[in-house]
Each structure stands twice: as structure tokens, then as C-alpha cells.
Design an enzyme around this catalytic site. Sequence first.
Site, short mmCIF file in Angstrom:
data_model
loop_
_atom_site.label_atom_id
_atom_site.label_comp_id
_atom_site.label_asym_id
_atom_site.label_seq_id
_atom_site.Cartn_x
_atom_site.Cartn_y
_atom_site.Cartn_z
N SER A 122 0.86 -1.17 0.00
CA SER A 122 0.00 0.00 0.00
C SER A 122 0.90 1.23 0.00
O SER A 122 2.08 1.14 0.35
CB SER A 122 -0.86 0.00 1.27
OG SER A 122 -1.48 1.24 1.49
N TYR A 135 -2.03 -1.05 10.30
CA TYR A 135 -2.04 -1.23 8.85
C TYR A 135 -0.71 -0.77 8.26
O TYR A 135 -0.09 -1.49 7.47
CB TYR A 135 -3.20 -0.42 8.26
CG TYR A 135 -3.35 -0.58 6.77
CD1 TYR A 135 -3.97 -1.70 6.23
CD2 TYR A 135 -2.87 0.39 5.90
CE1 TYR A 135 -4.11 -1.85 4.85
CE2 TYR A 135 -3.00 0.24 4.51
CZ TYR A 135 -3.62 -0.88 4.00
OH TYR A 135 -3.75 -1.03 2.65
#
Length: 165
Positions: A122, A135
Site C-alpha cells: 500500500s 495497517y
Amino acid sequence: MALAFADAGAHVAIADVEDEPARAVAREVESRGVRALALHVDVSDRTSVETLAEKVYGEFGAAHVLCNNAGVGAGGPLDQCTDDDWRWVLAVNLDGVVHGLQAFLPRMKRQEGEKHVVNTASMAGLIAFPGLGPYTASKYAVVGISETLRAEGASYSLGVSVLCP
């Protein structure tokens, strides 16, 4: 990704913790004239991913592209993230990639022909964003694992990519 691979003529295994979406994608893949497997897999469970690898190699004889593409998120300030938040995010986002590599790499190393691993990280694996601690940590780890694998995989002609959408 599954449809793009099918359009290129590849047989495709779709692994998902949700059965019906996996079956729906498998039907779309098969409509393109290639074989598809839809398999229930929980990437946070090593045994589940090992079973996936066994079925893929049993059905197709090889895996030329492995896509580790699972991700979940739990947000909030770091001091408010619970142990459960951390465990869940790391189990899917980090352990899922590790399990995929553990299950597939030994087999891929032995097979002939092209082989490539695609790990989805990401932008949060490159830039830290407030409120996304677990995350972000997991996705930074995926980037680091991918860079390490790229260096190691060169010795057995393994290509490696890391996606950072």
C-alpha cells in the site's frame, strides 16, 4: 488481476475467505476459456494456505505467478488500537504474505519456466499516515519482505513485484 491473467491465457486459482465472491470470479475466468479454481482460504492460517498450494499444484502442476493480495485495516490513534486490532491486521496483512511465501516458494523454486511473486502492500507501506498504525506497520513489512525476496529470488530466476496502491 484474475481476469487479466485469464485474458492472457493463464489458468487461475482464486483464494478467498468469502466463498461466493471467489466462485463468481472463477465463473468469469472460465468464461474466458481457461480453467479456474475457487478455494476457501484464510491467509492468516498457515494450514489453509498450504492446502491452497497443494490444490494449485495438483490441478495445474505449477504456479507461475503468486499474488499475495489480502488486506484488512483497523484504525485510530495508536494508543487506542487494541491487541485484537493488532493481531487481526498483522495476521492477515503480514502473516498472509509470509504463509503464501512459505507454501509456494519451495515449489516455485523447483519448477521450470517463468515464476513471479506479486505482493500487495500500500502507499501506507511507503508513507506513514496518522490513525493507521497497525495497517502501516504491516504494509511497511510487506515492502521490506518483497525487497528481500527480490534480492534472494534472483538466484533462482524469481521475479518479484510489490504493489503500493
